[in-house]
Design a protein around this motif. Structure first.
Motif, PDB file in Angstrom:
ATOM      1  N   TYR A  60      -5.591  -5.969  -2.608  1.00 56.19           N
ATOM      2  CA  TYR A  60      -5.225  -6.803  -3.757  1.00 56.19           C
ATOM      3  C   TYR A  60      -3.926  -7.549  -3.470  1.00 56.19           C
ATOM      4  O   TYR A  60      -3.040  -7.648  -4.324  1.00 56.19           O
ATOM      5  N   ALA A  61      -3.823  -8.083  -2.264  1.00 60.11           N
ATOM      6  CA  ALA A  61      -2.560  -8.668  -1.821  1.00 60.11           C
ATOM      7  C   ALA A  61      -2.052  -9.768  -2.743  1.00 60.11           C
ATOM      8  O   ALA A  61      -0.844  -9.968  -2.893  1.00 60.11           O
ATOM      9  N   GLU A  62      -2.965 -10.511  -3.392  1.00 61.82           N
ATOM     10  CA  GLU A  62      -2.562 -11.627  -4.232  1.00 61.82           C
ATOM     11  C   GLU A  62      -2.391 -11.239  -5.700  1.00 61.82           C
ATOM     12  O   GLU A  62      -1.979 -12.061  -6.506  1.00 61.82           O
ATOM     13  N   LYS A  63      -2.719 -10.009  -6.042  1.00 62.45           N
ATOM     14  CA  LYS A  63      -2.566  -9.585  -7.430  1.00 62.45           C
ATOM     15  C   LYS A  63      -1.098  -9.380  -7.763  1.00 62.45           C
ATOM     16  O   LYS A  63      -0.283  -9.047  -6.902  1.00 62.45           O
ATOM     17  N   THR A  64      -0.761  -9.571  -9.024  1.00 64.34           N
ATOM     18  CA  THR A  64       0.617  -9.433  -9.471  1.00 64.34           C
ATOM     19  C   THR A  64       0.841  -8.049 -10.071  1.00 64.34           C
ATOM     20  O   THR A  64       0.050  -7.574 -10.875  1.00 64.34           O
ATOM     21  N   ILE A  65       1.933  -7.412  -9.664  1.00 68.45           N
ATOM     22  CA  ILE A  65       2.290  -6.080 -10.151  1.00 68.45           C
ATOM     23  C   ILE A  65       3.453  -6.196 -11.119  1.00 68.45           C
ATOM     24  O   ILE A  65       4.471  -6.822 -10.813  1.00 68.45           O
ATOM     25  N   TRP A  66       3.302  -5.580 -12.282  1.00 68.73           N
ATOM     26  CA  TRP A  66       4.320  -5.629 -13.328  1.00 68.73           C
ATOM     27  C   TRP A  66       4.998  -4.284 -13.564  1.00 68.73           C
ATOM     28  O   TRP A  66       6.056  -4.229 -14.224  1.00 68.73           O
ATOM     29  N   ASP A  67       4.393  -3.181 -13.113  1.00 69.85           N
ATOM     30  CA  ASP A  67       4.802  -1.870 -13.620  1.00 69.85           C
ATOM     31  C   ASP A  67       5.578  -1.013 -12.638  1.00 69.85           C
ATOM     32  O   ASP A  67       5.538   0.214 -12.710  1.00 69.85           O
ATOM     33  N   VAL A  68       6.337  -1.634 -11.720  1.00 64.40           N
ATOM     34  CA  VAL A  68       7.274  -0.896 -10.889  1.00 64.40           C
ATOM     35  C   VAL A  68       8.647  -1.046 -11.522  1.00 64.40           C
ATOM     36  O   VAL A  68       9.132  -2.168 -11.700  1.00 64.40           O
ATOM     37  N   GLY A  69       9.274   0.057 -11.871  1.00 61.54           N
ATOM     38  CA  GLY A  69      10.517   0.018 -12.634  1.00 61.54           C
ATOM     39  C   GLY A  69      11.610  -0.827 -12.003  1.00 61.54           C
ATOM     40  O   GLY A  69      11.892  -0.704 -10.806  1.00 61.54           O
ATOM     41  N   CYS A  79       1.401  -8.184  -4.686  1.00 61.70           N
ATOM     42  CA  CYS A  79       1.277  -6.988  -3.851  1.00 61.70           C
ATOM     43  C   CYS A  79       1.829  -7.220  -2.453  1.00 61.70           C
ATOM     44  O   CYS A  79       2.493  -6.347  -1.890  1.00 61.70           O
ATOM     45  N   GLU A  80       1.542  -8.384  -1.889  1.00 55.06           N
ATOM     46  CA  GLU A  80       1.996  -8.653  -0.529  1.00 55.06           C
ATOM     47  C   GLU A  80       3.520  -8.659  -0.437  1.00 55.06           C
ATOM     48  O   GLU A  80       4.095  -8.245   0.579  1.00 55.06           O
ATOM     49  N   GLN A  81       4.196  -9.084  -1.515  1.00 52.43           N
ATOM     50  CA  GLN A  81       5.658  -9.050  -1.533  1.00 52.43           C
ATOM     51  C   GLN A  81       6.162  -7.613  -1.638  1.00 52.43           C
ATOM     52  O   GLN A  81       7.154  -7.245  -0.989  1.00 52.43           O
ATOM     53  N   LEU A  82       5.479  -6.798  -2.432  1.00 53.13           N
ATOM     54  CA  LEU A  82       5.870  -5.398  -2.546  1.00 53.13           C
ATOM     55  C   LEU A  82       5.681  -4.684  -1.210  1.00 53.13           C
ATOM     56  O   LEU A  82       6.516  -3.864  -0.814  1.00 53.13           O
ATOM     57  N   ILE A  83       4.600  -4.990  -0.506  1.00 57.36           N
ATOM     58  CA  ILE A  83       4.374  -4.395   0.816  1.00 57.36           C
ATOM     59  C   ILE A  83       5.542  -4.724   1.744  1.00 57.36           C
ATOM     60  O   ILE A  83       6.057  -3.858   2.459  1.00 57.36           O
ATOM     61  N   GLU A  84       5.982  -5.976   1.742  1.00 59.86           N
ATOM     62  CA  GLU A  84       7.090  -6.397   2.599  1.00 59.86           C
ATOM     63  C   GLU A  84       8.359  -5.620   2.278  1.00 59.86           C
ATOM     64  O   GLU A  84       9.076  -5.164   3.168  1.00 59.86           O
ATOM     65  N   ARG A  85       8.639  -5.451   0.977  1.00 61.07           N
ATOM     66  CA  ARG A  85       9.867  -4.764   0.569  1.00 61.07           C
ATOM     67  C   ARG A  85       9.808  -3.278   0.886  1.00 61.07           C
ATOM     68  O   ARG A  85      10.791  -2.684   1.350  1.00 61.07           O
ATOM     69  N   LEU A  86       8.656  -2.659   0.634  1.00 65.12           N
ATOM     70  CA  LEU A  86       8.507  -1.242   0.943  1.00 65.12           C
ATOM     71  C   LEU A  86       8.615  -0.996   2.450  1.00 65.12           C
ATOM     72  O   LEU A  86       9.218  -0.004   2.886  1.00 65.12           O
ATOM     73  N   SER A  87       8.015  -1.890   3.239  1.00 67.77           N
ATOM     74  CA  SER A  87       8.054  -1.739   4.693  1.00 67.77           C
ATOM     75  C   SER A  87       9.475  -1.858   5.218  1.00 67.77           C
ATOM     76  O   SER A  87       9.904  -1.084   6.095  1.00 67.77           O
ATOM     77  N   ALA A  88      10.232  -2.814   4.666  1.00 66.76           N
ATOM     78  CA  ALA A  88      11.626  -2.984   5.089  1.00 66.76           C
ATOM     79  C   ALA A  88      12.458  -1.773   4.684  1.00 66.76           C
ATOM     80  O   ALA A  88      13.284  -1.282   5.467  1.00 66.76           O
ATOM     81  N   GLN A  89      12.242  -1.272   3.482  1.00 64.37           N
ATOM     82  CA  GLN A  89      12.986  -0.096   3.020  1.00 64.37           C
ATOM     83  C   GLN A  89      12.672   1.119   3.874  1.00 64.37           C
ATOM     84  O   GLN A  89      13.560   1.909   4.210  1.00 64.37           O
ATOM     85  N   ALA A  90      11.401   1.286   4.241  1.00 65.23           N
ATOM     86  CA  ALA A  90      10.995   2.438   5.043  1.00 65.23           C
ATOM     87  C   ALA A  90      11.703   2.477   6.390  1.00 65.23           C
ATOM     88  O   ALA A  90      11.925   3.553   6.961  1.00 65.23           O
ATOM     89  N   ARG A  91      12.086   1.326   6.918  1.00 64.72           N
ATOM     90  CA  ARG A  91      12.710   1.248   8.241  1.00 64.72           C
ATOM     91  C   ARG A  91      14.231   1.411   8.189  1.00 64.72           C
ATOM     92  O   ARG A  91      14.901   1.327   9.232  1.00 64.72           O
ATOM     93  N   THR A  92      14.790   1.651   7.022  1.00 61.43           N
ATOM     94  CA  THR A  92      16.243   1.731   6.855  1.00 61.43           C
ATOM     95  C   THR A  92      16.894   2.681   7.847  1.00 61.43           C
ATOM     96  O   THR A  92      17.942   2.384   8.427  1.00 61.43           O
ATOM     97  N   PHE A  93      16.309   3.857   8.051  1.00 58.60           N
ATOM     98  CA  PHE A  93      16.903   4.880   8.920  1.00 58.60           C
ATOM     99  C   PHE A  93      16.139   5.023  10.238  1.00 58.60           C
ATOM    100  O   PHE A  93      16.184   6.073  10.879  1.00 58.60           O
TER     101      PHE A  93
END
Length: 343
Positions: A46-55, A62-76
């Motif tokens: 659902y890469a093009e679907k819009t997500i509203w319910d992440v605090g 979704c594709e933007q959230l994937i990018e942010r989560l992936s970048a955060q995961a690589r922090t350490f």
């Protein structure tokens, strides 16, 4: 003998990615193994679907959230392996485990976090003869690019969250949105259903009976009453430019079934601290099931934190119950300084 890690995460969806980040906050040596060539898990459907319910995060795709989560995961700087499927599990001395992947490599670890989401998933295909011939043109099982439907007459078959969300997203883009569902009730959020009923042409209880094509594209469909025993009754032919089918999906946990994990109808059974029935193995996200499970992305983050904390206590019973919060955590001191520097 392969290098020994504190935590090996199997799965690179939201739960696995956040666990990689949080485990870094706990100074754990982390490896993440993802079977596909990209991180993000089921969100890619659902890469093009819009997500509203992440605090605390404004609406985003979704594709933007994937990018942010992936970048955060690589922090350490965890070790991340893509395109490798975990096959077998072996118990080693002193409570450690050895995982083997389909490329023949072994991966030794003190603890394991199973974060495989919905497992190996396959969309349920439309059960109409000859439907597969249109899959390369205008028969779709997901909506990747809403703009490609602009000005078209679109028929959506299905009644779950995805079907309803796609209908609402395409209203105003498509010339007309027609929704066909075999039951009068829809299995989606009430607000979303109310909006769809107001904006789209909804036909219930109806099912797709036949596809009418010209060349390699669908030009019309026949629908009929779902409760009619004879397919020739209660029928209607509708001209369409595209058909979207959302009839759910099947899922399988593949080789995980051979590990000895206790798996129920809704996933791997875990305790309220995400522990499985095997010592040192935990589960988080869509694949984990327990009382009062929160089936949201935000719930996957909570699962991940609980799992990492449980894994840390499994390794060291005297370890603190959780990581020090990021706003006062010394690990972020230099990172915060860099964020404050003027560009």
């Amino acid at each position: 003998m392969s290098e020994l890690y504190d935590l090996t995460i199997v799965g690179g969806g939201p739960a696995g990615l956040y666990a990689a980040f949080y485990a870094g906050m706990r100074d754990m040596k982390v490896k993440l193994i993802e079977g596909k060539e990209v991180l993000g898990g089921f969100l890619h459907h659902y890469a093009e679907k819009t997500i509203w319910d992440v605090g605390g995060i404004p609406p985003l795709r979704c594709e933007q959230l994937i990018e942010r989560l992936s970048a955060q995961a690589r922090t350490f700087d965890p070790t991340i392996l893509l395109g490798r499927r975990v096959d077998t599990l072996e118990r080693l001395e002193r409570g450690a485990y050895r995982l083997r992947t389909d490329d023949g490599q072994s991966h030794d670890t003190r603890t394991i976090l199973v974060a495989v989401g919905r497992g190996i998933t396959e969309m349920t295909k439309l059960d109409i003869r000859g439907a597969d011939r249109y899959e390369l043109t205008n028969l779709h099982y997901t909506v990747q690019n809403p703009e490609s439907y602009r000005g078209k007459r679109v028929l959506i078959s299905g009644g779950g969250n995805s079907a309803v969300d796609w209908a609402n997203e395409l209203v105003g883009i498509a010339r007309e949105v027609i929704v066909v569902h075999r039951r009068p009730e829809f299995g989606a959020m009430e607000r979303s259903v109310a909006r769809m009923l107001e904006m789209a042409d909804v036909r219930t209880p109806y099912v797709l009976r036949e596809l009418h094509g010209s060349g390699d594209a669908i030009r019309a469909v026949t629908i009929g009453h779902a409760d009619d025993e004879e397919e020739g009754t209660g029928i209607e032919r509708i001209d369409v430019d595209a058909v979207v089918v959302s009839h759910g999906y099947t899922r399988s946990y593949g080789d995980l079934l051979a590990w000895g994990l206790e798996i129920g109808q809704h996933g791997v059974r875990v305790s309220d601290q995400t522990a499985t029935n095997l010592p040192g193995i935990f589960a988080a996200g869509d694949c984990a099931t327990y009382a009062n499970k929160v089936k949201l992305i935000a719930g996957a983050f909570t699962d991940a934190v609980l799992a990492v904390n449980s894994a840390m206590r499994h390794i060291d019973a005297e370890a603190p119950g959780m990581a020090y919060v990021s706003s006062h955590n010394e690990k972020f001191r230099e990172m915060n300084k860099r964020l404050k520097r003027p560009l």
